[in-house]
Design a protein around this motif. Structure first.
Motif, PDB file in Angstrom:
ATOM      1  N   ILE A 151       0.740  -1.134   0.144  1.00 38.54           N
ATOM      2  CA  ILE A 151       0.035  -0.158  -0.179  1.00 38.54           C
ATOM      3  C   ILE A 151       0.953   1.267   0.022  1.00 38.54           C
ATOM      4  O   ILE A 151       0.614   2.274  -0.624  1.00 38.54           O
ATOM      5  CB  ILE A 151      -1.025  -0.079   1.302  1.00 38.54           C
ATOM      6  N   ILE A 152       2.015   1.291   0.941  1.00 38.54           N
ATOM      7  CA  ILE A 152       3.026   2.484   0.801  1.00 38.54           C
ATOM      8  C   ILE A 152       3.621   2.754  -0.471  1.00 38.54           C
ATOM      9  O   ILE A 152       3.715   3.846  -0.986  1.00 38.54           O
ATOM     10  CB  ILE A 152       3.833   2.175   1.898  1.00 38.54           C
ATOM     11  N   LEU A 153       3.955   1.361  -1.249  1.00 37.66           N
ATOM     12  CA  LEU A 153       4.677   1.669  -2.420  1.00 37.66           C
ATOM     13  C   LEU A 153       3.626   2.388  -3.667  1.00 37.66           C
ATOM     14  O   LEU A 153       3.892   3.210  -4.257  1.00 37.66           O
ATOM     15  CB  LEU A 153       5.109   0.415  -2.825  1.00 37.66           C
ATOM     16  N   LEU A 154       2.238   1.844  -3.503  1.00 33.76           N
ATOM     17  CA  LEU A 154       1.448   2.149  -4.521  1.00 33.76           C
ATOM     18  C   LEU A 154       1.248   3.876  -4.210  1.00 33.76           C
ATOM     19  O   LEU A 154       1.053   4.651  -5.121  1.00 33.76           O
ATOM     20  CB  LEU A 154      -0.014   1.449  -4.263  1.00 33.76           C
ATOM     21  N   VAL A 155       1.006   4.190  -3.191  1.00 42.39           N
ATOM     22  CA  VAL A 155       0.609   5.415  -2.592  1.00 42.39           C
ATOM     23  C   VAL A 155       1.840   6.263  -3.088  1.00 42.39           C
ATOM     24  O   VAL A 155       1.835   7.641  -3.637  1.00 42.39           O
ATOM     25  CB  VAL A 155       0.538   5.751  -1.037  1.00 42.39           C
ATOM     26  N   SER A 156       3.185   5.836  -2.747  1.00 39.67           N
ATOM     27  CA  SER A 156       4.333   6.615  -3.240  1.00 39.67           C
ATOM     28  C   SER A 156       4.363   6.753  -4.594  1.00 39.67           C
ATOM     29  O   SER A 156       4.668   8.009  -5.221  1.00 39.67           O
ATOM     30  CB  SER A 156       5.827   6.097  -2.860  1.00 39.67           C
ATOM     31  N   ILE A 157       4.173   5.883  -5.448  1.00 40.75           N
ATOM     32  CA  ILE A 157       3.919   5.781  -6.856  1.00 40.75           C
ATOM     33  C   ILE A 157       2.879   6.804  -7.303  1.00 40.75           C
ATOM     34  O   ILE A 157       3.120   7.738  -8.284  1.00 40.75           O
ATOM     35  CB  ILE A 157       3.660   4.526  -7.675  1.00 40.75           C
ATOM     36  N   ILE A 158       1.679   6.901  -6.910  1.00 37.35           N
ATOM     37  CA  ILE A 158       0.660   8.006  -6.989  1.00 37.35           C
ATOM     38  C   ILE A 158       1.157   9.349  -6.778  1.00 37.35           C
ATOM     39  O   ILE A 158       0.892  10.130  -7.594  1.00 37.35           O
ATOM     40  CB  ILE A 158      -0.464   7.523  -6.258  1.00 37.35           C
ATOM     41  N   ILE A 159       1.878   9.388  -5.805  1.00 38.41           N
ATOM     42  CA  ILE A 159       2.236  10.756  -5.261  1.00 38.41           C
ATOM     43  C   ILE A 159       3.505  11.347  -6.077  1.00 38.41           C
ATOM     44  O   ILE A 159       3.443  12.403  -6.778  1.00 38.41           O
ATOM     45  CB  ILE A 159       2.862  10.920  -3.762  1.00 38.41           C
ATOM     46  N   LEU A 160       4.218  10.520  -6.519  1.00 41.27           N
ATOM     47  CA  LEU A 160       5.315  10.960  -7.571  1.00 41.27           C
ATOM     48  C   LEU A 160       4.738  11.229  -8.996  1.00 41.27           C
ATOM     49  O   LEU A 160       5.229  12.210  -9.681  1.00 41.27           O
ATOM     50  CB  LEU A 160       6.243   9.462  -7.653  1.00 41.27           C
ATOM     51  N   VAL A 161       3.720  10.396  -9.347  1.00 39.45           N
ATOM     52  CA  VAL A 161       3.042  10.734 -10.703  1.00 39.45           C
ATOM     53  C   VAL A 161       2.358  12.139 -10.530  1.00 39.45           C
ATOM     54  O   VAL A 161       2.455  12.776 -11.465  1.00 39.45           O
ATOM     55  CB  VAL A 161       2.051   9.407 -10.986  1.00 39.45           C
ATOM     56  N   ALA A 162       1.529  12.411  -9.368  1.00 44.12           N
ATOM     57  CA  ALA A 162       0.906  13.460  -9.282  1.00 44.12           C
ATOM     58  C   ALA A 162       1.847  14.651  -9.098  1.00 44.12           C
ATOM     59  O   ALA A 162       1.819  15.771  -9.699  1.00 44.12           O
ATOM     60  CB  ALA A 162       0.270  13.593  -7.988  1.00 44.12           C
ATOM     61  N   LEU A 163       3.146  14.613  -8.606  1.00 44.85           N
ATOM     62  CA  LEU A 163       4.211  15.368  -8.605  1.00 44.85           C
ATOM     63  C   LEU A 163       4.787  15.810 -10.002  1.00 44.85           C
ATOM     64  O   LEU A 163       4.971  17.039 -10.299  1.00 44.85           O
ATOM     65  CB  LEU A 163       5.249  15.142  -7.630  1.00 44.85           C
ATOM     66  N   ILE A 164       4.857  14.783 -10.593  1.00 47.85           N
ATOM     67  CA  ILE A 164       5.417  14.896 -12.157  1.00 47.85           C
ATOM     68  C   ILE A 164       4.558  15.660 -12.883  1.00 47.85           C
ATOM     69  O   ILE A 164       4.697  16.396 -13.532  1.00 47.85           O
ATOM     70  CB  ILE A 164       5.825  13.502 -12.768  1.00 47.85           C
ATOM     71  N   GLY A 165       3.228  15.190 -12.840  1.00 51.39           N
ATOM     72  CA  GLY A 165       2.200  15.954 -13.824  1.00 51.39           C
ATOM     73  C   GLY A 165       2.021  17.458 -13.142  1.00 51.39           C
ATOM     74  O   GLY A 165       1.594  18.251 -13.991  1.00 51.39           O
ATOM     75  N   PHE A 166       2.133  17.646 -12.002  1.00 47.75           N
ATOM     76  CA  PHE A 166       2.229  19.023 -11.381  1.00 47.75           C
ATOM     77  C   PHE A 166       3.238  20.005 -12.005  1.00 47.75           C
ATOM     78  O   PHE A 166       3.099  20.991 -12.300  1.00 47.75           O
ATOM     79  CB  PHE A 166       1.997  19.012  -9.799  1.00 47.75           C
TER      80      PHE A 166
END
Length: 293
Positions: free
Chosen positions: A11-26
């Motif tokens: 779950i932590i890995l998935l959340v980290s990936i989601i946050i990373l993708v969000a930061l990249i998109g941002f």
């Protein structure tokens, strides 16, 4: 219990990936201002690049300046050497001129076979059928031009004045096949040898220098000039250079093929040479006695 920790890590890995993708998109989204972390990273990288590039440019510029300074030194050294040679040459010329003047004064000799007065002229006519024989110039007897005066260009002798009218004159070129068109010449070298320009080889486009002594050792490239002994031409007018020397048909003398220094095909501006020294009477040179009145 182990299954729980495994799921937690996933779950932590998935959340980290989601946050990373969000930061990249941002970060990729067009914005007027950067966030403070982005601005901090950008400023830090820029400062580090400046810190490295300035010393690198300074070092590269230093070595480039040293190389330029070395090249300048070598060029300056070469120019100084040439300047010294030029000064020496100028001094030698002045010394020779002074010596020549003193010798003339001692010998009371104010005239020389080399002395002449040039008269500038321009070619205004040329017959295509006699292109290699005659040219017409825009100066004549009113300008002091007379028959048998030699005619030169900036590169050498081209012929003599055949006849002169008031405003024009006809020049007979050395490339003419007239048997009377002869020039007394000398070959310059360690030892001088004399001959006579007689004729022109059209196929090889060379002058024929005949009557050279058979024992004369003539080399290719030696300079041929007027001797001044023929009675018409001043001495020292360049004719051309020796290309080949062959025995004559009887084997008593030699004939040299001379490459003309002047271009007989393309002639525009010429100088008519008026010899200042008194010319000898041609009949005296041929051993004929003058008729008594």
């Amino acid at each position: 219990m182990p299954q729980f920790f495994l799921n937690k890590r996933l779950i932590i890995l998935l959340v980290s990936i989601i946050i990373l993708v969000a930061l990249i998109g941002f970060s990729l989204k067009q914005r007027e201002e950067l966030t403070w972390p982005e601005q901090f990273v950008k400023d830090t990288v820029g400062w580090a690049q400046t810190l490295v590039s300035r010393p690198a440019h300074s070092i590269a510029g230093f070595f480039e300046n040293v190389k330029d300074l070395q090249n300048t030194y070598e060029e300056n050294k070469e120019l100084k050497s040439k300047l010294n040679d030029l000064a020496q040459l100028k001094a030698d010329v002045q010394s020779l001129e002074d010596e020549n003047t003193k010798l003339r004064d001692v010998l009371d000799k104010q005239e020389s076979l080399r002395d002449f007065e040039p008269i500038q002229a321009t070619v205004i006519g040329r017959n295509p059928e006699r292109w290699n024989e005659l040219v017409i110039i825009n100066k004549g007897s009113t300008s002091g031009i007379e028959a048998n005066m030699s005619v030169i260009t900036s590169t050498g002798l081209i012929g003599k004045v055949k006849n002169s009218r008031q405003l024009t004159a006809t020049v007979q070129l050395l490339s003419s096949n007239d048997s009377t068109n002869r020039v007394s010449a000398e070959i310059i070298g360690d030892e001088k040898f004399y001959g006579q320009i007689e004729g022109f080889d059209k196929e090889r486009e060379m002058l024929l220098l005949r009557k050279i002594p058979y024992e004369a050792k003539i080399k290719e490239g030696q300079t041929v000039q007027t001797s001044g002994l023929g009675g018409l031409f001043p001495s020292g007018l360049i004719i051309g250079t020796v290309e080949e020397v062959v025995p004559d048909e009887y084997g008593l003398t030699q004939t040299a093929y001379v490459k003309p220094s002047a271009d007989f095909y393309d002639i525009e501006h010429v100088m008519v040479v008026k010899r200042t020294m008194t010319q000898p009477i041609l009949s005296d040179m041929m051993g004929e006695e003058e008729e008594k009145e």
